[in-house]
Design a protein around this motif. Structure first.
Motif, PDB file in Angstrom:
ATOM      1  N   ILE A 190       0.988  -0.951  -0.138  1.00  0.00           N
ATOM      2  CA  ILE A 190      -0.062   0.028   0.024  1.00  0.00           C
ATOM      3  C   ILE A 190       0.642   1.330  -0.040  1.00  0.00           C
ATOM      4  O   ILE A 190       0.737   2.066  -0.705  1.00  0.00           O
ATOM      5  CB  ILE A 190      -0.967   0.016   1.179  1.00  0.00           C
ATOM      6  N   ARG A 191       1.841   1.078   0.913  1.00  0.00           N
ATOM      7  CA  ARG A 191       3.079   2.208   0.730  1.00  0.00           C
ATOM      8  C   ARG A 191       4.216   1.491   1.831  1.00  0.00           C
ATOM      9  O   ARG A 191       3.867   0.626   2.168  1.00  0.00           O
ATOM     10  CB  ARG A 191       2.477   3.492   1.304  1.00  0.00           C
ATOM     11  N   ASN A 192       5.370   2.154   1.654  1.00  0.00           N
ATOM     12  CA  ASN A 192       6.473   1.497   2.372  1.00  0.00           C
ATOM     13  C   ASN A 192       6.001   1.094   3.772  1.00  0.00           C
ATOM     14  O   ASN A 192       5.716   1.750   4.534  1.00  0.00           O
ATOM     15  CB  ASN A 192       7.593   2.681   2.420  1.00  0.00           C
ATOM     16  N   GLY A 193       6.128  -0.457   4.069  1.00  0.00           N
ATOM     17  CA  GLY A 193       6.051  -0.858   5.229  1.00  0.00           C
ATOM     18  C   GLY A 193       4.438  -1.312   5.540  1.00  0.00           C
ATOM     19  O   GLY A 193       4.282  -1.727   6.599  1.00  0.00           O
ATOM     20  N   ILE A 194       3.766  -0.964   4.700  1.00  0.00           N
ATOM     21  CA  ILE A 194       2.023  -1.355   4.989  1.00  0.00           C
ATOM     22  C   ILE A 194       1.631  -2.163   3.641  1.00  0.00           C
ATOM     23  O   ILE A 194       1.659  -1.795   2.702  1.00  0.00           O
ATOM     24  CB  ILE A 194       1.167   0.067   4.818  1.00  0.00           C
ATOM     25  N   PHE A 195       1.418  -3.352   4.236  1.00  0.00           N
ATOM     26  CA  PHE A 195       0.960  -4.548   3.493  1.00  0.00           C
ATOM     27  C   PHE A 195      -0.380  -4.752   3.720  1.00  0.00           C
ATOM     28  O   PHE A 195      -0.795  -5.044   4.716  1.00  0.00           O
ATOM     29  CB  PHE A 195       2.086  -5.520   3.379  1.00  0.00           C
ATOM     30  N   GLU A 196      -0.932  -5.368   2.268  1.00  0.00           N
ATOM     31  CA  GLU A 196      -2.355  -5.846   2.695  1.00  0.00           C
ATOM     32  C   GLU A 196      -2.582  -7.087   1.970  1.00  0.00           C
ATOM     33  O   GLU A 196      -2.037  -7.129   0.595  1.00  0.00           O
ATOM     34  CB  GLU A 196      -3.386  -4.896   2.323  1.00  0.00           C
TER      35      GLU A 196
END
Ligand code: SF4
Ligand code: SF4
Lengths: 288, 220
Positions: free
Chosen positions: B123-129
């Protein structure tokens, strides 16, 4: 013959109740509850591992009730079984004389007493209804011919108060198309919304049985609002129970009022007495 | 990419103790585990420090370019042959696929240092879904590009279920119900919903998956 089907198709108002199979193998308590409810109801729903918590199978409990001379509505959730197990249970149900089935998705396993379980959800409730229609026509979901077909009266759940309404309606239409002939609703608090649902569903040939939840104490309000997915008791009703001198009495009066209104609107009423089984006669306006 | 998280330290320690390992070699991964901040250089350095604290000697370490690539991992291990030979075990800071290629490439006991979680959208650096479970029978064409198999906690193809409330999900109450989103997006795009989606063909997802791209070329 399914009395539920005969009455609903004939336009007669039906009354259904609900029993939970025991958590254990002893049927004594369930039969006691059945004996209180049965004289007032045309059929009794038999829940299937409700709240994603372990109970005796709905299949066995439904058969036990049938043997007592009472018409059960066998429930099937999609949570616990894959398509093979669901179909073999449907065949088992028919062979045991169970004609009414209610198909629901089922709560997420994380909500129950076995939170580490794998939710199956191999089929959803709409697909399961289609499977039962196929069995009525004499074949399994792969199109293979069955030795002896079924004749299920197929029900599903609907939620007249859940928004957005257009999504609910589209979902309900989808279920009717799949072969669902009667709906049991989530507990109803807003009669205008029930009317809206009945007006939409009746022309499509399906029937609506509206649920009444007996809110016997402030504890029930808390439990429902915090733990029951897709259900919220409105403030006006909550305040009325909380402010009452005798909340249980007030709950019975409220439920009786709701039953009277539902008689004017829907095709039937489903009473969930939540332990106040003794009061069912008064709730239905039958004295007792 | 494959999302991983660090494995419980107690399990890593117990694994090493189970074979009495006093010296380890550390293998990281330059792809997913580096992006997920679980198996890149900084994480390997941190692991080396922890090993030193419990008296385990690190004989060497490397961040494999693509650790799940069998030949690449073989080459990488050859470059560090001496350090690997000196070790009792190899600790792999990569996904399960990387652990297995390392085990194939190196004849030493190999232990996982991460837990492999899911195929993640960044989703952005360090944020995963998690958006896809690689089910092999994709329905995104019919669901406006929103995957119900993965993003509906119950994996229902048709919905919403009875727990939806005010458009929100029963299970993940801070998220909009997947089926509400699908119906909304279909409507926004002026597309009619496709009626009831048929039961999934799970035979395409039976394990283990295997593809030989050469067969595919031959088919053309
Ligand atoms: S349906 Fe969902 S899980 Fe299956 S391939 Fe498509 S995105 Fe992935
Ligand atoms: S509310 Fe919607 S997204 Fe959540 S479990 Fe039910 S159908 Fe799936």
């Amino acid at each position: 013959m399914s009395r539920l089907r005969d009455m609903l198709e004939a336009g007669e108002f039906v009354v259904t109740g609900e029993v939970a199979p025991p958590k254990g193998a002893d049927l004594t308590h369930m039969h006691a509850a059945v004996d209180l409810l049965a004289p007032h109801c045309h059929a009794l729903n038999v829940t299937d591992n409700q709240g994603a918590s372990l109970h005796l199978a709905s299949l066995a409990a439904s058969k036990a009730i049938l043997d007592r001379g009472i018409e059960p509505i066998f429930q099937q959730t999609c949570r616990d079984r894959n398509r093979l197990a669901l179909q073999s249970d449907l065949l088992a149900a028919w062979s045991l004389g169970l004609e009414n089935v209610l198909m629901v998705t089922g709560d997420d396993p994380r909500a129950g007493d076995h939170p580490n379980a794998k939710g199956v959800f191999d089929l959803d409730s709409t697909q399961l209804a289609q499977v039962a229609v196929g069995m009525n026509e004499g074949h399994d979901m792969m199109g293979h011919e069955l030795k002896g077909s079924t004749g299920f009266y197929i029900g599903g759940a609907m939620f007249p108060e859940a928004e957005p309404w257009d999504v609910q309606l589209a979902r309900t239409e989808q279920k009717i198309e799949a072969g669902i002939r009667f709906f049991q609703t989530q507990a109803i608090f807003d009669m205008a919304k029930l009317e809206r649902a009945v007006e939409a569903v009746r022309p499509l040939g399906a029937k609506i049985i509206a649920s009444v939840l007996v809110i016997k104490s402030p504890g029930v309000i808390r439990f429902v609002n915090e733990h029951l997915a897709g259900l919220m008791i409105p403030d006006a009703i909550a305040d009325r129970i909380r402010g009452a001198e005798d909340p249980a009495e007030e709950a019975i009066r409220l439920a009786a009022e709701q039953v009277r209104e539902i008689r004017q609107i829907a095709d039937g009423v489903h009473v969930m007495p939540l332990g106040l089984d003794r009061a069912i006669g008064r709730i239905l306006g039958e004295g007792a | 990419m494959i999302i991983t998280r660090p494995r419980d330290w107690s399990r890593i320690k117990a694994n090493l103790e189970s074979i009495g390992a006093r010296r380890v070699f550390l293998m990281g991964c330059g792809q997913c585990a580096t992006v997920a901040h679980t198996g890149g250089e900084p994480e390997l350095r941190e692991m080396a420090e922890r090993m030193a604290e419990v008296g385990v000697e690190v004989t060497g370490w490397t961040v494999g370019e693509v650790t799940c690539h069998l030949n690449g991992t073989r080459l990488e291990s050859r470059k560090h042959q001496e350090a690997i030979d000196a070790a009792d075990a190899v600790l792999v800071l990569a996904c399960g696929a990387g652990v297995q290629t390392t085990a194939d490439a190196i004849g030493k006991p190999v232990f996982p240092a991460l837990e492999s979680l899911f195929l993640g959208t960044v989703i952005r650096n360090g944020i995963f879904e998690e958006r896809c479970q690689t089910c092999g029978d994709c329905v995104l064409d019919q669901t406006a590009g929103i995957c119900p198999v993965t993003t509906c906690p119950k994996g229902l193809l048709n919905g919403p279920c009875g727990g939806m409330w005010d458009g929100m999900c029963e299970v993940l109450t801070d998220r909009e119900c997947t089926h509400v989103r699908i119906r909304k997006r279909l409507a926004e795009q002026g597309r009619a919903s496709k009626g009831t989606l048929a039961p999934k063909d799970f035979s395409t997802a039976l394990k283990p998956g295997a593809v030989d791209i050469h067969d595919r070329k031959a088919e053309r």
